[in-house]
Scaffold this motif. Structure first.
Motif, PDB file in Angstrom:
ATOM      1  N   UNK A 142       6.194 -37.074   2.480  1.00 32.99           N
ATOM      2  CA  UNK A 142       6.383 -35.814   3.191  1.00 32.99           C
ATOM      3  C   UNK A 142       5.878 -34.647   2.362  1.00 32.99           C
ATOM      4  N   UNK A 143       6.163 -34.658   1.063  1.00 36.96           N
ATOM      5  CA  UNK A 143       5.685 -33.586   0.188  1.00 36.96           C
ATOM      6  C   UNK A 143       4.164 -33.551   0.144  1.00 36.96           C
ATOM      7  N   UNK A 144       3.547 -34.708   0.009  1.00 39.05           N
ATOM      8  CA  UNK A 144       2.081 -34.755  -0.008  1.00 39.05           C
ATOM      9  C   UNK A 144       1.488 -34.301   1.325  1.00 39.05           C
ATOM     10  N   UNK A 145       2.089 -34.726   2.427  1.00 35.67           N
ATOM     11  CA  UNK A 145       1.589 -34.349   3.747  1.00 35.67           C
ATOM     12  C   UNK A 145       1.718 -32.842   3.982  1.00 35.67           C
ATOM     13  N   UNK A 146       2.778 -32.231   3.448  1.00 36.18           N
ATOM     14  CA  UNK A 146       2.956 -30.793   3.609  1.00 36.18           C
ATOM     15  C   UNK A 146       1.965 -29.998   2.771  1.00 36.18           C
ATOM     16  N   UNK A 147       1.565 -30.544   1.638  1.00 40.31           N
ATOM     17  CA  UNK A 147       0.616 -29.852   0.767  1.00 40.31           C
ATOM     18  C   UNK A 147      -0.809 -29.891   1.302  1.00 40.31           C
TER      19      UNK A 147
ATOM     20  N   UNK B 145      -3.914 -29.883   3.963  1.00 38.98           N
ATOM     21  CA  UNK B 145      -4.189 -29.295   5.280  1.00 38.98           C
ATOM     22  C   UNK B 145      -4.386 -30.403   6.309  1.00 38.98           C
ATOM     23  N   UNK B 146      -4.014 -30.144   7.522  1.00 39.73           N
ATOM     24  CA  UNK B 146      -4.208 -31.131   8.576  1.00 39.73           C
ATOM     25  C   UNK B 146      -2.908 -31.533   9.233  1.00 39.73           C
ATOM     26  N   UNK B 147      -2.964 -32.576  10.036  1.00 42.03           N
ATOM     27  CA  UNK B 147      -1.811 -32.996  10.841  1.00 42.03           C
ATOM     28  C   UNK B 147      -0.726 -33.669   9.992  1.00 42.03           C
TER      29      UNK B 147
ATOM     30  N   UNK C 110       2.285 -35.087  10.629  1.00 39.78           N
ATOM     31  CA  UNK C 110       2.861 -36.375  11.039  1.00 39.78           C
ATOM     32  C   UNK C 110       1.869 -37.510  10.822  1.00 39.78           C
ATOM     33  N   UNK C 111       0.617 -37.294  11.132  1.00 40.14           N
ATOM     34  CA  UNK C 111      -0.391 -38.340  10.946  1.00 40.14           C
ATOM     35  C   UNK C 111      -0.566 -38.649   9.464  1.00 40.14           C
ATOM     36  N   UNK C 112      -0.609 -37.630   8.634  1.00 37.25           N
ATOM     37  CA  UNK C 112      -0.766 -37.857   7.199  1.00 37.25           C
ATOM     38  C   UNK C 112       0.437 -38.592   6.612  1.00 37.25           C
ATOM     39  N   UNK C 113       1.624 -38.239   7.074  1.00 39.81           N
ATOM     40  CA  UNK C 113       2.829 -38.929   6.615  1.00 39.81           C
ATOM     41  C   UNK C 113       2.801 -40.393   7.038  1.00 39.81           C
ATOM     42  N   UNK C 114       2.432 -40.647   8.284  1.00 43.34           N
ATOM     43  CA  UNK C 114       2.348 -42.025   8.776  1.00 43.34           C
ATOM     44  C   UNK C 114       1.338 -42.828   7.961  1.00 43.34           C
ATOM     45  N   UNK C 115       0.192 -42.241   7.686  1.00 43.65           N
ATOM     46  CA  UNK C 115      -0.840 -42.931   6.913  1.00 43.65           C
ATOM     47  C   UNK C 115      -0.344 -43.227   5.503  1.00 43.65           C
ATOM     48  N   UNK C 116       0.354 -42.267   4.897  1.00 40.73           N
ATOM     49  CA  UNK C 116       0.904 -42.502   3.555  1.00 40.73           C
ATOM     50  C   UNK C 116       1.907 -43.652   3.576  1.00 40.73           C
ATOM     51  N   UNK C 117       2.766 -43.684   4.584  1.00 36.82           N
ATOM     52  CA  UNK C 117       3.757 -44.757   4.671  1.00 36.82           C
ATOM     53  C   UNK C 117       3.081 -46.112   4.870  1.00 36.82           C
TER      54      UNK C 117
END
Length: 148
Positions: free
Chosen positions: A65-70, A72-74, A76-83
């Motif tokens: 979540x921290x990485x996805x917030x930092x 730019x971009x979507x 939820x999609x970035x969080x899902x991809x990280x998971x």
């Protein structure tokens, strides 16, 4: 010379075993039926994957979540991809990205094709107004449940 103070790490959370198929089906379902914006989708992931199913550790979720917030971009999609990356490295990230994003892409392409084919018809305009009203109602209902 002073001794370094001990560091206290949070205990590692046990995660439940899950097949990649089940993991991908979760993200396919969330990508298809998950409405409410990126914060709501991130909340669903925390509730489902960390708290209920325990497929992801709380630490991994918070880091994602921290990485996805930092970035730019979507969110939820970035969080899902990280998971997905946490569970199965590059292949997991790639498959989760496809499972999470593909339903929205297909919906947009289908609606676009219908609009191009039937855009001038009154029923088509009514359909778009109805979809907009439904999305607003879903967001309002979700928002009222958050304040409780």
């Amino acid at each position: 010379m002073a001794e370094p103070s001990p560091t206290f790490a949070a205990p590692a959370q046990e995660t439940a075993s899950v097949s990649m198929r089940e993991f991908l089906l979760y993200f396919l379902s969330l990508g298809t039926f998950g409405f409410g914006g990126p914060i709501a989708l991130a909340g669903y992931m925390q509730r489902d994957l960390v708290e209920r199913k325990r497929w992801i550790s709380k630490q991994d979720y918070l880091e994602g979540l921290a990485l996805a917030q930092l970035a730019p971009g979507p969110l939820a999609a970035q969080l899902a991809i990280y998971l997905g990356w946490v569970r199965a490295s590059v292949l997991g990230a790639t498959l989760v990205a496809f499972a999470f994003i593909a339903p929205s892409l297909v919906m947009v392409l289908a609606i676009s094709a219908l609009y191009v084919a039937y855009g001038g018809l009154p029923w088509m305009q009514g359909l778009f107004y109805g979809i907009g009203a439904a999305v607003i109602a879903i967001i309002a209902a979700a928002r009222s449940s958050w304040s409780r």
